[in-house]
Scaffold this active site. Structure first.
Site, PDB file in Angstrom:
ATOM      1  N   HIS A   1       0.842  -1.191   0.000  1.00 39.21           N
ATOM      2  CA  HIS A   1       0.000   0.000   0.000  1.00 39.21           C
ATOM      3  C   HIS A   1       0.877   1.241   0.000  1.00 39.21           C
ATOM      4  CE1 HIS A   1      -0.343   1.081   4.607  1.00 39.21           C
ATOM      5  NE2 HIS A   1       0.891   0.788   4.264  1.00 39.21           N
TER       6      HIS A   1
ATOM      7  N   CYS B   1       5.789   6.730   4.096  1.00 38.83           N
ATOM      8  CA  CYS B   1       4.630   5.883   3.798  1.00 38.83           C
ATOM      9  C   CYS B   1       3.983   6.267   2.468  1.00 38.83           C
ATOM     10  CB  CYS B   1       3.588   5.971   4.908  1.00 38.83           C
ATOM     11  SG  CYS B   1       4.159   5.243   6.431  1.00 38.83           S
TER      12      CYS B   1
ATOM     13  N   HIS C   1       5.006   0.297  -0.428  1.00 39.78           N
ATOM     14  CA  HIS C   1       5.770  -0.654   0.386  1.00 39.78           C
ATOM     15  C   HIS C   1       4.831  -1.760   0.842  1.00 39.78           C
ATOM     16  CE1 HIS C   1       3.927   2.185   3.161  1.00 39.78           C
ATOM     17  NE2 HIS C   1       3.931   1.200   4.056  1.00 39.78           N
TER      18      HIS C   1
ATOM     19  N   HIS D   1       3.554  -5.031   3.637  1.00 35.06           N
ATOM     20  CA  HIS D   1       3.452  -5.517   5.013  1.00 35.06           C
ATOM     21  C   HIS D   1       2.928  -6.946   5.000  1.00 35.06           C
ATOM     22  CE1 HIS D   1       3.864  -1.519   6.806  1.00 35.06           C
ATOM     23  NE2 HIS D   1       2.943  -1.072   5.956  1.00 35.06           N
TER      24      HIS D   1
ATOM     25  N   HIS E   1      -1.586 -10.476  -1.467  1.00 34.07           N
ATOM     26  CA  HIS E   1      -0.733 -10.260  -2.645  1.00 34.07           C
ATOM     27  C   HIS E   1      -1.356  -9.295  -3.647  1.00 34.07           C
ATOM     28  CE1 HIS E   1       1.580 -13.454  -0.887  1.00 34.07           C
ATOM     29  NE2 HIS E   1       2.538 -13.233  -1.762  1.00 34.07           N
TER      30      HIS E   1
ATOM     31  N   GLU F   1       0.111  -4.205  11.671  1.00 34.91           N
ATOM     32  CA  GLU F   1       0.751  -3.879  10.402  1.00 34.91           C
ATOM     33  C   GLU F   1       2.264  -4.085  10.457  1.00 34.91           C
ATOM     34  OE1 GLU F   1      -0.554  -0.486   7.540  1.00 34.91           O
ATOM     35  OE2 GLU F   1       1.198   0.274   8.595  1.00 34.91           O
TER      36      GLU F   1
HETATM   37 ZN   LIG Z   1       2.466   0.782   5.435  1.00 35.50          ZN
END
Ligand SMILES: [Zn+2]
Length: 143
Positions: free
Chosen positions: A27, A37, A41, A43, A78, A125
């Site tokens: 996201h 952010c 990237h 998670h 994914h 997260e």
């Molecule tokens: Zn993030």
């Protein structure tokens, strides 16, 4: 394991089940003040769903959790969350993703005759940050 310690919530129901699962997704937060952010990237999100109710279904289940896991996992795993219809027009922050998971799960639970309620969504997260979403009021059913 840290990921398995969760806050608990008070509710009036007799049965409570918790389901853990995880999904991997990318996201980004599309605004200048989100710092790094802003860059895309990924998670591994750890989810704990808390479902409660007073009645069981014909299988003796509050709800079949493998189905709920599949409901979320199939949509989010994914993928780039920003591109999903579920997050159209929204910034997929941890808070927003937790709320969306609640909405998807509760919508499915509303189709069940035994009226299970999602009373908490825990969404981790990163190793050091998580969000808890709880609905303000559980929906009341009288039939
Ligand atoms: Zn993030």
């Amino acid at each position: 394991m840290l990921q398995q310690i969760y806050p608990s919530t008070d509710h009036p129901f007799q049965f409570e089940l918790n389901k853990d699962f995880n999904f991997s997704a990318a996201h980004f937060i599309p605004s200048e003040d989100a710092g790094k952010c802003m860059r895309t990237h990924g998670h591994t999100y750890f989810v704990n769903l808390t479902i409660a109710g007073d009645e069981l279904d014909h299988n003796g289940f509050l709800v079949n959790f493998s189905y709920l896991k599949k409901l979320i996992h199939d949509q989010f795993d994914h993928d780039l969350l920003n591109q999903l219809p579920a997050f159209e027009g929204q910034s997929p922050s941890t808070e927003v993703v937790a709320h969306k998971i609640y909405s998807i799960v509760q919508e499915e639970l509303n189709t069940r005759d035994n009226h299970p309620q999602c009373v908490q969504v825990y969404l981790r997260e990163t190793p050091t940050s998580y969000v808890v979403f709880r609905p303000k009021e559980c929906q009341q059913h009288n039939g």
